[in-house]
Design a protein around this motif. Structure first.
Motif, short mmCIF file in Angstrom:
data_model
loop_
_atom_site.label_atom_id
_atom_site.label_comp_id
_atom_site.label_asym_id
_atom_site.label_seq_id
_atom_site.Cartn_x
_atom_site.Cartn_y
_atom_site.Cartn_z
N ALA A 2 3.55 43.13 13.95
CA ALA A 2 4.48 42.02 14.18
C ALA A 2 5.93 42.49 14.04
O ALA A 2 6.81 42.08 14.81
CB ALA A 2 4.18 40.88 13.21
N ILE A 3 6.19 43.36 13.06
CA ILE A 3 7.53 43.93 12.89
C ILE A 3 7.89 44.78 14.12
O ILE A 3 9.01 44.67 14.66
CB ILE A 3 7.59 44.77 11.60
N ALA A 4 6.95 45.60 14.57
CA ALA A 4 7.20 46.42 15.75
C ALA A 4 7.45 45.56 16.98
O ALA A 4 8.27 45.90 17.84
CB ALA A 4 6.01 47.35 15.99
N ALA A 5 6.75 44.43 17.08
CA ALA A 5 6.95 43.52 18.21
C ALA A 5 8.36 42.94 18.22
O ALA A 5 8.98 42.78 19.28
CB ALA A 5 5.91 42.41 18.18
N LEU A 6 8.88 42.61 17.03
CA LEU A 6 10.24 42.07 16.96
C LEU A 6 11.27 43.10 17.43
O LEU A 6 12.23 42.76 18.12
CB LEU A 6 10.55 41.62 15.53
N HIS A 7 11.07 44.35 17.07
CA HIS A 7 11.95 45.41 17.57
C HIS A 7 11.83 45.51 19.10
O HIS A 7 12.84 45.64 19.81
CB HIS A 7 11.59 46.75 16.94
N ALA A 8 10.59 45.43 19.60
CA ALA A 8 10.35 45.60 21.03
C ALA A 8 10.93 44.46 21.86
O ALA A 8 11.32 44.65 23.02
CB ALA A 8 8.86 45.72 21.30
N GLU A 9 11.00 43.27 21.27
CA GLU A 9 11.47 42.10 22.01
C GLU A 9 13.00 42.03 22.11
O GLU A 9 13.53 41.24 22.88
CB GLU A 9 10.94 40.83 21.35
N ALA A 10 13.70 42.84 21.32
CA ALA A 10 15.16 42.84 21.35
C ALA A 10 15.66 43.73 22.49
O ALA A 10 15.36 44.93 22.52
CB ALA A 10 15.71 43.33 20.01
N ASP A 11 16.39 43.13 23.43
CA ASP A 11 16.91 43.92 24.56
C ASP A 11 17.95 44.93 24.11
O ASP A 11 18.13 45.97 24.74
CB ASP A 11 17.51 42.99 25.61
N ARG A 12 18.68 44.60 23.03
CA ARG A 12 19.68 45.50 22.47
C ARG A 12 19.46 45.60 20.96
O ARG A 12 18.93 44.68 20.35
CB ARG A 12 21.10 45.00 22.75
#
Length: 414
Positions: A291-301
């Motif tokens: 879930a933490i990795a997903a939050l990083h992945a969802e940020a365009d910047r």
């Protein structure tokens, strides 16, 4: 499957499982399967893949066992095994062997037997389930082939000495053994994604094999939320691989990566998997990390990263799976959300934890927070300390480079 190498690695655990389930003597069966794989490597490119490749491999491996058990030097010790095999010869037929069930899950459990050390579990899993030869495993872990050969030999001896049989563990032991299987796959992936030593940052062969084996485990246990979370974590993490280094092989930190180079297909799959895992059961450590990795992945910047959510997830993770490295990672996230002083204060709570002794990651996080806080001299010293603690050449160069940027300018003292 068009690539014979991929086909062989997929079939290797099925063939070994088939033989071990019928004859026991895991070590002899594993050696026979390796011989069959070598024969396929030699013959299939020239003669083509047989119509029943699994049956072909089983037949060749069976012939190797037959030759071994017929030898004069082994006959006295193996009369019982030979008799059992003779009674089973009609079952092992090229026309029939393609229709048996898949014993790969049982094989994974056996390779992660509690009698083995973690390093032996990893080595045996890669060879027996992954189908990798000893040379490849040794190269991936930066050890001599002879060292890896001894490690695998000791692992098979330990299984024999423990009296382990080729069968699924009792229900009472199954959850703990499955946890060990997941942990071994996690360790294999981590070593592949960031090599603990050597000239290269990654070993793609190892991380790709960990993902392949975890996909296999997920297919065998589709309702297991922890396995789903582990697969999601691997996919979301591995999606950054192409953006982690520049053309010279130098490390690029997450916040500075070109996010257009991230693998969006893997990210989409990983997000779908972790969403399903989080909704299916109380979250375990792999689901939370995914879930933490997903939050990083969802940020365009990098500046769009939802640090508040990440800190909240790390807080939950610290309760679900207390570990000083969780605190280190949480401190880095707190530093981004609440400022470097807050991160340093949290990091200080595990400063004396012996489990972090010699851990370059903890020192590097402290260096980064000190740099953010404007303490250039202390940050520079910490970066150099972290560089001395890692055997990874790309990480050493990156940390030394950060330190060099903080070095005092001689002109300023004039």
């Amino acid at each position: 499957m068009s690539d014979p190498q991929d086909l062989l690695r997929t079939l290797a655990p099925q063939v070994l499982g088939y033989l071990a389930a019928r004859h026991g003597q895991f070590d002899a069966c594993e050696d026979a399967v390796q011989e069959a794989l070598l024969a396929a490597h030699r013959q299939w490119p020239a003669e083509g893949v047989p119509s029943n490749p699994r049956g072909w491999l089983i037949t060749v491996a069976q012939r190797r066992l037959t030759d071994e058990w017929r030898s004069d030097s082994a006959r006295r010790d193996r009369e019982h095994s030979w008799a059992a095999m003779e009674s089973d010869r009609s079952v092992i037929d090229l026309a029939d062997v393609g229709h048996d069930g898949d014993d790969t899950l049982t094989l994974l459990f056996l390779c992660c037997h509690p009698a083995l050390s973690p390093s032996s579990q990893i080595a045996l899993t890669l060879r027996a389930v992954g189908g990798l030869d000893t040379v490849s495993i040794a190269r991936a872990f930066l050890v001599p082939e002879a060292t890896m050969t001894r490690r695998i030999t000791r692992a098979k001896q330990a299984i024999r000495d423990a009296g382990a049989i080729f069968t699924l563990p009792a229900a009472a032991d199954r959850a703990a053994r499955l946890q060990a299987v997941r942990h071994v796959l996690y360790l294999i992936f981590n070593e592949g994604y960031t090599s603990s030593g050597g000239p290269d940052l990654t070993s793609h062969e190892l991380s790709a094999e960990a993902i392949r084996l975890t996909r296999l485990l997920h297919a065998l246990l589709p309702e297991d939320a922890d396995t789903t979370g582990l697969l999601a974590l691997m996919l979301l993490t591995d999606a950054h691989r192409d953006a982690r280094t520049d053309p010279s092989g130098a490390l690029i930190p997450l916040t500075e990566q070109d996010r257009t180079r991230w693998d969006r297909k893997q990210i989409d799959e990983g997000i779908a998997l972790v969403t399903a895992a989080l909704s299916a059961a109380p979250p375990g450590p792999y689901q939370l990390q995914a879930a933490i990795a997903a939050l990083h992945a969802e940020a365009d910047r990098a500046e769009d990263t939802d640090w508040a959510q990440i800190v909240a997830l790390y807080r939950v993770l610290s309760h679900v799976a207390p570990n000083p490295m969780v605190t280190v990672n949480r401190a880095a996230a707190v530093g981004m959300l609440d400022g470097p002083r807050a991160g340093l204060d949290l990091l200080a709570t595990v400063a004396d934890d012996r489990r972090l002794a010699g851990n370059h990651r903890a020192v590097a996080v402290r260096a980064h927070l000190l740099e953010m806080a404007g303490e250039a001299a202390a940050a520079r010293a910490a970066y150099l300390d972290a560089a001395r603690l890692t055997a990874s050449v790309p990480e050493q160069r990156y940390l030394q480079g950060r330190a060099a940027q903080l070095a005092p300018n001689p002109k300023d003292s004039r």
